[in-house]
Motif scaffolding. Structure first.
Motif, PDB file in Angstrom:
ATOM      1  N   ARG A 164       0.815  -1.218   0.000  1.00 43.52           N
ATOM      2  CA  ARG A 164       0.000   0.000   0.000  1.00 43.52           C
ATOM      3  C   ARG A 164       0.849   1.269   0.000  1.00 43.52           C
ATOM      4  NH1 ARG A 164      -5.214   0.001   1.085  1.00 43.52           N
ATOM      5  NH2 ARG A 164      -5.037  -2.006   2.168  1.00 43.52           N
ATOM      6  N   PHE A 165       1.841   1.360   0.904  1.00 45.94           N
ATOM      7  CA  PHE A 165       2.688   2.561   0.957  1.00 45.94           C
ATOM      8  C   PHE A 165       3.546   2.708  -0.295  1.00 45.94           C
ATOM      9  CE2 PHE A 165       6.971   4.172   2.107  1.00 45.94           C
ATOM     10  CZ  PHE A 165       6.652   5.519   2.221  1.00 45.94           C
ATOM     11  N   PRO A 166       4.272   1.663  -0.745  1.00 41.08           N
ATOM     12  CA  PRO A 166       5.067   1.834  -1.971  1.00 41.08           C
ATOM     13  C   PRO A 166       4.217   2.206  -3.185  1.00 41.08           C
ATOM     14  CG  PRO A 166       5.788  -0.104  -0.776  1.00 41.08           C
ATOM     15  CD  PRO A 166       4.538   0.355  -0.108  1.00 41.08           C
ATOM     16  N   LEU A 167       3.007   1.657  -3.275  1.00 38.88           N
ATOM     17  CA  LEU A 167       2.133   2.006  -4.405  1.00 38.88           C
ATOM     18  C   LEU A 167       1.709   3.466  -4.344  1.00 38.88           C
ATOM     19  CD1 LEU A 167      -0.327  -0.952  -5.119  1.00 38.88           C
ATOM     20  CD2 LEU A 167       1.373   0.050  -6.647  1.00 38.88           C
ATOM     21  N   LYS A 168       1.375   3.905  -3.153  1.00 42.21           N
ATOM     22  CA  LYS A 168       0.998   5.311  -3.008  1.00 42.21           C
ATOM     23  C   LYS A 168       2.168   6.211  -3.377  1.00 42.21           C
ATOM     24  CE  LYS A 168      -0.892   8.634   0.337  1.00 42.21           C
ATOM     25  NZ  LYS A 168      -1.323   8.852   1.748  1.00 42.21           N
ATOM     26  N   LEU A 169       3.362   5.797  -3.000  1.00 41.32           N
ATOM     27  CA  LEU A 169       4.553   6.593  -3.292  1.00 41.32           C
ATOM     28  C   LEU A 169       4.761   6.734  -4.798  1.00 41.32           C
ATOM     29  CD1 LEU A 169       7.932   6.347  -1.438  1.00 41.32           C
ATOM     30  CD2 LEU A 169       7.889   6.501  -3.903  1.00 41.32           C
ATOM     31  N   VAL A 170       4.724   5.618  -5.549  1.00 42.89           N
ATOM     32  CA  VAL A 170       4.977   5.722  -6.987  1.00 42.89           C
ATOM     33  C   VAL A 170       3.867   6.508  -7.685  1.00 42.89           C
ATOM     34  CG1 VAL A 170       6.409   3.659  -7.081  1.00 42.89           C
ATOM     35  CG2 VAL A 170       3.958   3.445  -7.475  1.00 42.89           C
ATOM     36  N   ARG A 171       2.644   6.365  -7.182  1.00 43.89           N
ATOM     37  CA  ARG A 171       1.537   7.126  -7.793  1.00 43.89           C
ATOM     38  C   ARG A 171       1.727   8.616  -7.556  1.00 43.89           C
ATOM     39  NH1 ARG A 171      -3.146   8.732  -5.425  1.00 43.89           N
ATOM     40  NH2 ARG A 171      -2.913   7.257  -3.705  1.00 43.89           N
ATOM     41  N   LYS A 172       2.135   8.983  -6.363  1.00 42.84           N
ATOM     42  CA  LYS A 172       2.322  10.397  -6.047  1.00 42.84           C
ATOM     43  C   LYS A 172       3.524  10.990  -6.788  1.00 42.84           C
ATOM     44  CE  LYS A 172      -1.030  11.297  -3.137  1.00 42.84           C
ATOM     45  NZ  LYS A 172      -2.051  12.363  -3.422  1.00 42.84           N
ATOM     46  N   VAL A 173       4.583  10.197  -6.966  1.00 40.76           N
ATOM     47  CA  VAL A 173       5.725  10.686  -7.734  1.00 40.76           C
ATOM     48  C   VAL A 173       5.326  10.898  -9.188  1.00 40.76           C
ATOM     49  CG1 VAL A 173       8.035  10.102  -8.588  1.00 40.76           C
ATOM     50  CG2 VAL A 173       7.462   9.709  -6.191  1.00 40.76           C
ATOM     51  N   ARG A 174       4.529   9.988  -9.736  1.00 43.70           N
ATOM     52  CA  ARG A 174       4.046  10.175 -11.113  1.00 43.70           C
ATOM     53  C   ARG A 174       3.218  11.450 -11.218  1.00 43.70           C
ATOM     54  NH1 ARG A 174       5.819   9.888 -15.377  1.00 43.70           N
ATOM     55  NH2 ARG A 174       6.221   7.648 -15.344  1.00 43.70           N
ATOM     56  N   GLU A 175       2.351  11.680 -10.252  1.00 42.51           N
ATOM     57  CA  GLU A 175       1.540  12.902 -10.275  1.00 42.51           C
ATOM     58  C   GLU A 175       2.434  14.144 -10.219  1.00 42.51           C
ATOM     59  OE1 GLU A 175      -1.137  12.622  -6.994  1.00 42.51           O
ATOM     60  OE2 GLU A 175      -2.334  11.012  -7.874  1.00 42.51           O
ATOM     61  N   ALA A 176       3.523  14.069  -9.459  1.00 43.72           N
ATOM     62  CA  ALA A 176       4.393  15.229  -9.281  1.00 43.72           C
ATOM     63  C   ALA A 176       5.187  15.552 -10.537  1.00 43.72           C
ATOM     64  CB  ALA A 176       5.340  14.997  -8.104  1.00 43.72           C
ATOM     65  N   VAL A 177       5.711  14.530 -11.223  1.00 41.31           N
ATOM     66  CA  VAL A 177       6.583  14.799 -12.378  1.00 41.31           C
ATOM     67  C   VAL A 177       5.804  14.849 -13.683  1.00 41.31           C
ATOM     68  CG1 VAL A 177       8.573  13.762 -11.247  1.00 41.31           C
ATOM     69  CG2 VAL A 177       7.150  12.343 -12.745  1.00 41.31           C
ATOM     70  N   GLY A 178       4.560  14.392 -13.676  1.00 43.06           N
ATOM     71  CA  GLY A 178       3.766  14.413 -14.895  1.00 43.06           C
ATOM     72  C   GLY A 178       4.214  13.358 -15.891  1.00 43.06           C
ATOM     73  N   ALA A 217       1.939  -1.482  -9.916  1.00 44.19           N
ATOM     74  CA  ALA A 217       2.666  -0.218 -10.077  1.00 44.19           C
ATOM     75  C   ALA A 217       2.841   0.186 -11.534  1.00 44.19           C
ATOM     76  CB  ALA A 217       4.041  -0.328  -9.414  1.00 44.19           C
ATOM     77  N   SER A 218       2.621  -0.730 -12.454  1.00 46.03           N
ATOM     78  CA  SER A 218       2.943  -0.476 -13.866  1.00 46.03           C
ATOM     79  C   SER A 218       2.218   0.714 -14.482  1.00 46.03           C
ATOM     80  CB  SER A 218       2.711  -1.739 -14.702  1.00 46.03           C
ATOM     81  OG  SER A 218       1.372  -2.154 -14.624  1.00 46.03           O
ATOM     82  N   PRO A 219       1.028   1.120 -14.029  1.00 44.28           N
ATOM     83  CA  PRO A 219       0.459   2.354 -14.597  1.00 44.28           C
ATOM     84  C   PRO A 219       1.279   3.607 -14.286  1.00 44.28           C
ATOM     85  CG  PRO A 219      -1.257   1.032 -13.537  1.00 44.28           C
ATOM     86  CD  PRO A 219       0.060   0.444 -13.136  1.00 44.28           C
ATOM     87  N   TYR A 220       2.145   3.519 -13.286  1.00 45.04           N
ATOM     88  CA  TYR A 220       2.877   4.702 -12.835  1.00 45.04           C
ATOM     89  C   TYR A 220       4.369   4.653 -13.159  1.00 45.04           C
ATOM     90  CZ  TYR A 220      -1.335   4.270 -10.007  1.00 45.04           C
ATOM     91  OH  TYR A 220      -2.638   4.070  -9.600  1.00 45.04           O
ATOM     92  N   ILE A 221       4.897   3.469 -13.409  1.00 49.13           N
ATOM     93  CA  ILE A 221       6.334   3.338 -13.672  1.00 49.13           C
ATOM     94  C   ILE A 221       6.552   2.869 -15.106  1.00 49.13           C
ATOM     95  CG2 ILE A 221       6.826   2.867 -11.245  1.00 49.13           C
ATOM     96  CD1 ILE A 221       7.209  -0.081 -11.973  1.00 49.13           C
ATOM     97  N   ASP A 222       7.767   3.056 -15.584  1.00 47.26           N
ATOM     98  CA  ASP A 222       8.076   2.757 -16.984  1.00 47.26           C
ATOM     99  C   ASP A 222       9.096   1.645 -17.150  1.00 47.26           C
ATOM    100  OD1 ASP A 222       6.519   5.091 -18.115  1.00 47.26           O
ATOM    101  OD2 ASP A 222       7.933   6.136 -16.797  1.00 47.26           O
ATOM    102  N   ASP A 223       9.690   1.202 -16.045  1.00 46.43           N
ATOM    103  CA  ASP A 223      10.674   0.137 -16.108  1.00 46.43           C
ATOM    104  C   ASP A 223      10.775  -0.482 -14.724  1.00 46.43           C
ATOM    105  OD1 ASP A 223      13.048  -1.184 -17.623  1.00 46.43           O
ATOM    106  OD2 ASP A 223      13.948  -0.521 -15.739  1.00 46.43           O
ATOM    107  N   ALA A 224      11.043  -1.795 -14.688  1.00 43.82           N
ATOM    108  CA  ALA A 224      11.284  -2.502 -13.432  1.00 43.82           C
ATOM    109  C   ALA A 224      12.720  -2.997 -13.430  1.00 43.82           C
ATOM    110  CB  ALA A 224      10.312  -3.670 -13.284  1.00 43.82           C
ATOM    111  N   LEU A 263       4.955  -8.967 -17.146  1.00 44.06           N
ATOM    112  CA  LEU A 263       4.781  -7.518 -17.151  1.00 44.06           C
ATOM    113  C   LEU A 263       4.630  -6.973 -18.553  1.00 44.06           C
ATOM    114  CD1 LEU A 263       7.389  -6.274 -14.487  1.00 44.06           C
ATOM    115  CD2 LEU A 263       4.970  -6.827 -14.172  1.00 44.06           C
ATOM    116  N   ASP A 264       3.970  -5.832 -18.638  1.00 42.33           N
ATOM    117  CA  ASP A 264       3.810  -5.124 -19.907  1.00 42.33           C
ATOM    118  C   ASP A 264       4.669  -3.869 -19.963  1.00 42.33           C
ATOM    119  OD1 ASP A 264       2.012  -6.987 -20.841  1.00 42.33           O
ATOM    120  OD2 ASP A 264       0.271  -5.924 -20.064  1.00 42.33           O
ATOM    121  N   ILE A 265       5.661  -3.788 -19.091  1.00 41.97           N
ATOM    122  CA  ILE A 265       6.631  -2.696 -19.121  1.00 41.97           C
ATOM    123  C   ILE A 265       8.014  -3.317 -19.253  1.00 41.97           C
ATOM    124  CG2 ILE A 265       5.227  -1.076 -17.780  1.00 41.97           C
ATOM    125  CD1 ILE A 265       6.926  -1.841 -15.323  1.00 41.97           C
ATOM    126  N   PRO A 266       8.994  -2.564 -19.714  1.00 42.23           N
ATOM    127  CA  PRO A 266      10.348  -3.108 -19.824  1.00 42.23           C
ATOM    128  C   PRO A 266      10.899  -3.558 -18.479  1.00 42.23           C
ATOM    129  CG  PRO A 266      10.163  -1.058 -21.037  1.00 42.23           C
ATOM    130  CD  PRO A 266       8.905  -1.190 -20.245  1.00 42.23           C
TER     131      PRO A 266
END
Length: 670
Positions: free
Chosen positions: A223-237, A268-275, A313-316
């Protein structure tokens, strides 16, 4: 995900194959890849490294850091990643000399790093983290380190279970750091969620047994790591790519399961571009070795589980971890086990690594030893260094080797690692070099140092490279010639470099002249028959490695060491020491510590321990009691002329790092 097709033109999920390379053997490595809005010119990236070049007190950008990152970009990689940059210089930092991304005033310096890396055609990323439990006590300044869960064995005076308000504070720090990087022109930001830091510790059941909404079930732990990546995505656009680093295996009992890794990355894949799939756990040397695996460990140890994640996964997916060479990277990509290969030590060892492979000249690449010397100095706030590349970390002074103002004639005595480094470096300075080696081959003690079975990919390859590099350098090499002062002076040298190495110390033990006794060199090189039962007298690294090799070959091995076992082998990093101890235990090398050998008999070795005499049975006795310079030989050469310099083991016994660095330091200033 399926293996990449080099003939594809067009979208492949959210990354794209753009071109085909046909002038070397690595078409998959050198096919560009697009990640969100950035295009990497190839699929090799420089893995996160803390080089120790940022300001120690405040993490500011320095000229040394600019030069270091420029050298990595110049190697030819598609992207350079700066390692372990804390989002809070106090509570979140785990290294001195790590880069600060915590202040708005950091942005101008960050922009300098972007300019330096971009000018060589590489993208740039920065790994940001919150250290959590592993925060530096000095940086904490009396505050408690934040952890997801205060385990019963944790000191409540040093650690504090983080609450929701504090979680939001941490998320805000990650957002602000990512925005600063974006504003400075960084192409990507990597969120560090591996190895046991705060974000990683939330994901792992070994470190998160909270009873609220942030612990217990896999859904709660993420829950916390997911919220973090979502919020970082919102911040950087949408203009900045986001990478997430995770341990695909912590290798610890009760650690994160593979299905939990997959579930988190899918969420997390909706918010990140690579794992970025790393491995290991930082809280114990037993598991630290998986973060930076050394030569005792399996090659490509993370790849089997990474391949499973890749297919889900559907991300690199980026792989990392003891990938020995460019050919292995090509194989991983060709087989569809990952989309990108991350390397650090290969590139640290040869700053032209990628370019040499791209030009179809992989035989010219200087191999990495996997000795982990590069991690020893940043761990205590120093600049990164390398056993085989003395220029590494010193780019401010030795970005390139300049020609000397005056050409000199240099005679090098000895063709071991120090002698070969001296010859190669002096040639690059433009000097005339004559090298005398008494043996019929170059290499010196590198031959025995590379004898351990798990050193074939690294040490033996380096030995072959070093010999070949010396022979093609332009030095006048004389093999099988014992240098004498008269012979050396007949060359009319301007400078003489003495690199004759060191000799075995003969212990004062009754029976050492027995035909059943041999040196560790003879044992390593198989020069004489070895019996079934072997006793090794000595407790250093050479004794341990010899014992492991002999046990691996089927011998029964007992090692007699004067040193307490817990105090042994601290000359190497924990990651390497732990890996060697694992091999010792696997193959059954018996250690009798605090044992003083006093006599070699017809049946074995008598030793004293705890004021009692005991005997261990042995068919063969191997002496590994250390080395010492031959002072008489050195004195004879020193008396020839003023400009005589002694380097390597002939000056002071040490490891290959010391030998190469010592010889380079002399030759580069001639």
């Amino acid at each position: 995900m399926k293996p990449l097709s080099l003939h594809t033109r067009g979208a492949l999920l959210n990354h794209e194959v753009i071109a085909m390379v046909d002038f070397n053997d690595y078409p998959h490595v050198f096919s560009p890849v697009k990640i969100r809005n950035i295009e990497l010119k190839n699929r090799l990236v420089f893995s996160p490294v803390v080089s120790g070049h940022a300001g120690v007190a405040n993490g500011e950008v320095t000229e040394a850091l600019v030069k270091f990152l420029g050298a990595q970009a110049r190697s030819g990689v598609g992207m350079v990643t700066i390692g372990a940059s804390p989002v809070d210089q106090g509570r979140a930092r785990d290294f001195y000399g790590s880069l600060s991304v915590c202040r708005d005033t950091d942005v101008p310096g960050l922009h300098r790093l972007v300019e330096e890396v971009h000018r060589y055609g590489a993208a740039i990323s920065c790994e940001i983290l919150h250290a959590g439990r592993i925060a530096q006590p000095g940086a904490l300044a009396g505050r408690k380190a934040w952890v997801p869960w205060l385990a019963p064995d944790m000191d409540s005076n040093a650690f504090e279970e983080i609450n929701e308000a504090q979680m939001d504070e941490v998320i805000g720090e990650f957002q602000a750091a990512a925005v600063r990087l974006r504003d400075a022109g960084f192409d990507m930001v990597m969120i560090h969620g591996a190895h046991g830091n705060l974000v990683s510790a939330f994901l792992s059941p070994a470190t998160n047994q909270r009873t609220d909404a942030y612990g217990g079930s896999p859904e709660n732990r993420m829950r916390f790591p997911l919220k973090l990546v979502r919020k970082v995505r919102e911040a950087v656009g949408d203009d900045m790519a986001i990478d997430f680093r995770i341990s695909q295996n912590e290798y610890v009992d009760g650690g994160i399961e593979l299905e939990d890794v997959i579930a988190f990355l899918q969420a997390a894949s909706p918010y990140i571009d690579d794992a970025h799939l790393s491995g290991g756990w930082i809280f114990d040397p037993v598991y630290v070795k998986y973060m930076m695996p050394g030569y005792p460990q399996d090659r490509c140890l993370n790849i089997p589980r990474t391949a499973v994640v890749h297919d889900k996964l559907d991300i690199p997916v980026t792989c990392v971890g003891n990938i020995p060479d460019i050919a292995t990277a090509e194989k991983i990509l060709a087989e569809g086990k990952a989309d990108i290969v991350a390397m650090a030590r290969n590139i640290l060892a040869d700053m032209d690594f990628v370019n040499k492979a791209y030009r179809g000249k992989p035989e010219l690449i200087r191999p990495c030893l996997r000795c982990i010397e590069c991690a020893s100095r940043p761990a205590v706030g120093g600049g990164v260094r390398c056993s085989v590349n003395p220029q590494l970390g010193r780019e401010l002074y030795y970005d390139s080797i300049q020609k000397a103002n005056q050409r000199k004639k240099v005679v090098v005595i000895g063709g071991g690692p120090a002698g070969m480094m001296a010859a190669q470096t002096a040639i690059k300075r433009g000097h005339e070099v004559v090298l005398f080696e008494k043996e019929a081959q170059l290499g010196g003690r590198l031959h025995e140092a590379s004898a351990l079975f798990c050193k074939v990919d690294h040490h033996k390859r380096y030995l072959a490279w070093d010999v070949a590099e010396t022979m093609r350098s332009g030095a006048d090499v004389h093999l099988g010639v014992m240098a004498t002062p008269e012979l050396v002076m007949s060359e009319n040298p301007d400078v003489v470099i003495v690199a004759i190495g060191a000799e075995h110390i003969a212990p004062d033990i009754e029976g050492v002249e027995s035909p059943r006794v041999m040196s560790v060199t003879d044992a390593d090189l198989g020069r004489r028959p070895i019996g079934k039962r072997v006793a090794i007298v000595g407790g250093g690294l050479s004794a341990l490695e010899c014992g492991i090799q002999l046990a691996y070959e089927g011998h029964e091995v007992v090692l007699l060491s004067r040193i307490a076992e817990n105090d042994s082998w601290h000359e190497v990093m924990n990651e390497l020491r732990s890996g060697l101890i694992e091999l010792k235990d696997r193959f059954g090398v018996e250690i009798i510590d605090e044992a003083n050998a006093v006599k070699i008999t017809d049946s074995g070795v008598v030793y004293e321990r705890n004021e009692s005499l005991c005997e261990v049975r042995a068919d063969t006795v191997v002496l590994a009691c250390g080395l010492a310079p031959n002072k008489n030989a050195i004195t004879a050469f020193r008396e020839m002329m003023p400009d005589v310099v002694v380097v390597g083991d002939a000056r002071k016994t040490g490891n290959i790092f010391a030998a190469n660095t010592d010889a380079f330091n002399v030759a580069v200033e001639l």
